[in-house]
Motif scaffolding. Sequence first.
Motif, PDB file in Angstrom:
ATOM      1  N   PRO A   1       0.796  -1.235   0.000  1.00 44.44           N
ATOM      2  CA  PRO A   1       0.000   0.000   0.000  1.00 44.44           C
ATOM      3  C   PRO A   1       0.827   1.282   0.000  1.00 44.44           C
ATOM      4  N   GLU A   2       2.103   1.196   0.360  1.00 46.80           N
ATOM      5  CA  GLU A   2       2.967   2.368   0.318  1.00 46.80           C
ATOM      6  C   GLU A   2       3.434   2.689  -1.102  1.00 46.80           C
ATOM      7  N   HIS A   3       3.180   1.757  -2.028  1.00 46.26           N
ATOM      8  CA  HIS A   3       3.630   1.922  -3.406  1.00 46.26           C
ATOM      9  C   HIS A   3       2.480   2.099  -4.389  1.00 46.26           C
TER      10      HIS A   3
ATOM     11  N   ALA B   1       4.292   7.154  -5.011  1.00 46.08           N
ATOM     12  CA  ALA B   1       5.500   7.986  -5.100  1.00 46.08           C
ATOM     13  C   ALA B   1       5.335   9.177  -6.026  1.00 46.08           C
ATOM     14  N   THR B   2       4.556   9.002  -7.095  1.00 45.53           N
ATOM     15  CA  THR B   2       4.450  10.060  -8.097  1.00 45.53           C
ATOM     16  C   THR B   2       3.058  10.677  -8.189  1.00 45.53           C
ATOM     17  N   GLY B   3       2.058   9.981  -7.658  1.00 48.83           N
ATOM     18  CA  GLY B   3       0.678  10.426  -7.810  1.00 48.83           C
ATOM     19  C   GLY B   3       0.105  10.092  -9.180  1.00 48.83           C
ATOM     20  N   SER B   4       0.915   9.449 -10.018  1.00 46.52           N
ATOM     21  CA  SER B   4       0.466   9.092 -11.366  1.00 46.52           C
ATOM     22  C   SER B   4      -0.613   8.012 -11.314  1.00 46.52           C
ATOM     23  N   PRO B   5      -1.471   7.999 -12.308  1.00 48.73           N
ATOM     24  CA  PRO B   5      -2.501   6.958 -12.359  1.00 48.73           C
ATOM     25  C   PRO B   5      -1.871   5.571 -12.497  1.00 48.73           C
ATOM     26  N   PHE B   6      -2.524   4.605 -11.909  1.00 48.98           N
ATOM     27  CA  PHE B   6      -2.154   3.201 -12.037  1.00 48.98           C
ATOM     28  C   PHE B   6      -3.334   2.522 -12.708  1.00 48.98           C
ATOM     29  N   ASP B   7      -3.081   1.826 -13.816  1.00 53.61           N
ATOM     30  CA  ASP B   7      -4.129   1.099 -14.529  1.00 53.61           C
ATOM     31  C   ASP B   7      -3.462  -0.104 -15.173  1.00 53.61           C
ATOM     32  N   MET B   8      -3.665  -1.260 -14.579  1.00 52.46           N
ATOM     33  CA  MET B   8      -2.970  -2.474 -14.995  1.00 52.46           C
ATOM     34  C   MET B   8      -3.981  -3.568 -15.292  1.00 52.46           C
ATOM     35  N   THR B   9      -3.761  -4.289 -16.375  1.00 52.19           N
ATOM     36  CA  THR B   9      -4.568  -5.458 -16.694  1.00 52.19           C
ATOM     37  C   THR B   9      -3.858  -6.686 -16.142  1.00 52.19           C
ATOM     38  N   TYR B  10      -4.637  -7.562 -15.519  1.00 55.95           N
ATOM     39  CA  TYR B  10      -4.090  -8.777 -14.906  1.00 55.95           C
ATOM     40  C   TYR B  10      -4.815 -10.006 -15.409  1.00 55.95           C
ATOM     41  N   ILE B  11      -4.084 -11.078 -15.457  1.00 53.01           N
ATOM     42  CA  ILE B  11      -4.654 -12.418 -15.571  1.00 53.01           C
ATOM     43  C   ILE B  11      -3.942 -13.242 -14.520  1.00 53.01           C
ATOM     44  N   ALA B  12      -4.708 -13.955 -13.723  1.00 54.82           N
ATOM     45  CA  ALA B  12      -4.133 -14.812 -12.681  1.00 54.82           C
ATOM     46  C   ALA B  12      -4.715 -16.210 -12.809  1.00 54.82           C
ATOM     47  N   VAL B  13      -3.857 -17.193 -12.662  1.00 58.49           N
ATOM     48  CA  VAL B  13      -4.279 -18.590 -12.606  1.00 58.49           C
ATOM     49  C   VAL B  13      -4.055 -19.024 -11.163  1.00 58.49           C
ATOM     50  N   VAL B  14      -5.153 -19.369 -10.495  1.00 59.85           N
ATOM     51  CA  VAL B  14      -5.141 -19.560  -9.049  1.00 59.85           C
ATOM     52  C   VAL B  14      -5.708 -20.937  -8.698  1.00 59.85           C
ATOM     53  N   THR B  15      -5.007 -21.631  -7.807  1.00 65.44           N
ATOM     54  CA  THR B  15      -5.490 -22.918  -7.298  1.00 65.44           C
ATOM     55  C   THR B  15      -5.706 -22.789  -5.796  1.00 65.44           C
TER      56      THR B  15
ATOM     57  N   ALA C   1       5.016  -1.986 -17.366  1.00 65.02           N
ATOM     58  CA  ALA C   1       3.966  -1.035 -17.740  1.00 65.02           C
ATOM     59  C   ALA C   1       3.817   0.098 -16.726  1.00 65.02           C
ATOM     60  N   VAL C   2       4.306  -0.070 -15.507  1.00 67.85           N
ATOM     61  CA  VAL C   2       4.192   0.992 -14.510  1.00 67.85           C
ATOM     62  C   VAL C   2       5.528   1.638 -14.191  1.00 67.85           C
ATOM     63  N   HIS C   3       6.534   1.332 -14.957  1.00 71.29           N
ATOM     64  CA  HIS C   3       7.853   1.897 -14.683  1.00 71.29           C
ATOM     65  C   HIS C   3       7.858   3.385 -15.001  1.00 71.29           C
ATOM     66  N   GLU C   4       8.143   4.180 -13.991  1.00 74.77           N
ATOM     67  CA  GLU C   4       8.269   5.627 -14.162  1.00 74.77           C
ATOM     68  C   GLU C   4       9.477   6.092 -13.364  1.00 74.77           C
ATOM     69  N   PRO C   5      10.189   7.094 -13.842  1.00 74.65           N
ATOM     70  CA  PRO C   5      11.284   7.628 -13.035  1.00 74.65           C
ATOM     71  C   PRO C   5      10.760   8.084 -11.675  1.00 74.65           C
ATOM     72  N   GLY C   6      11.444   7.695 -10.646  1.00 72.92           N
ATOM     73  CA  GLY C   6      11.064   8.115  -9.304  1.00 72.92           C
ATOM     74  C   GLY C   6      10.021   7.238  -8.636  1.00 72.92           C
TER      75      GLY C   6
END
Length: 146
Positions: A63-65, A97-111, A128-133
């Motif tokens: 949650p800090e990231h 850290a930057t206040g930038s939007p986070f928008d990530m698509t995920y697929i998970a295979v879970v047992t 996809a979320v790599h930003e300086p800082g």
Amino acid sequence: MPETLSPPDLYRRSLRHLLDKDIASWVGLWAEHRVMEFPFAPPGWPGRLEGREAVAAYMRDYPEHIDLHDFPGLRIHETTDPATIVAEMRGVGRLVATGSPFDMTYIAVVTVQDGKFTSYRDYWNPLAVHEPGAAFMTDPTRSSAR
């Protein structure tokens, strides 16, 4: 007797814990000696975590990231193995850290076995979320959304 959730219900509960920033409860949904994998982990990032303690250490400061706000478009697909599901979703929020939007698509295979995660393959793209800082991306021991 403790409640035993179906794989789709356990997954939905896990997302609620992430939105609530309750990492301890999220980790509590894991079986003791199980595996989390990141098939697309870049060099220097862990591709495999073995055991609940390793998962806990990896997620501890999540949650800090990343400040997650929602998981829109959640689709859970049941498979021919009743213990295994495939989840598709987006995670949206902001990078702390930057206040930038986070928008990530995920697929998970879970047992799931006995109401606990036993295997979780997280197909997300950390580049996809790599930003300086962005502290989240500069420390390869840090978390990804699950």
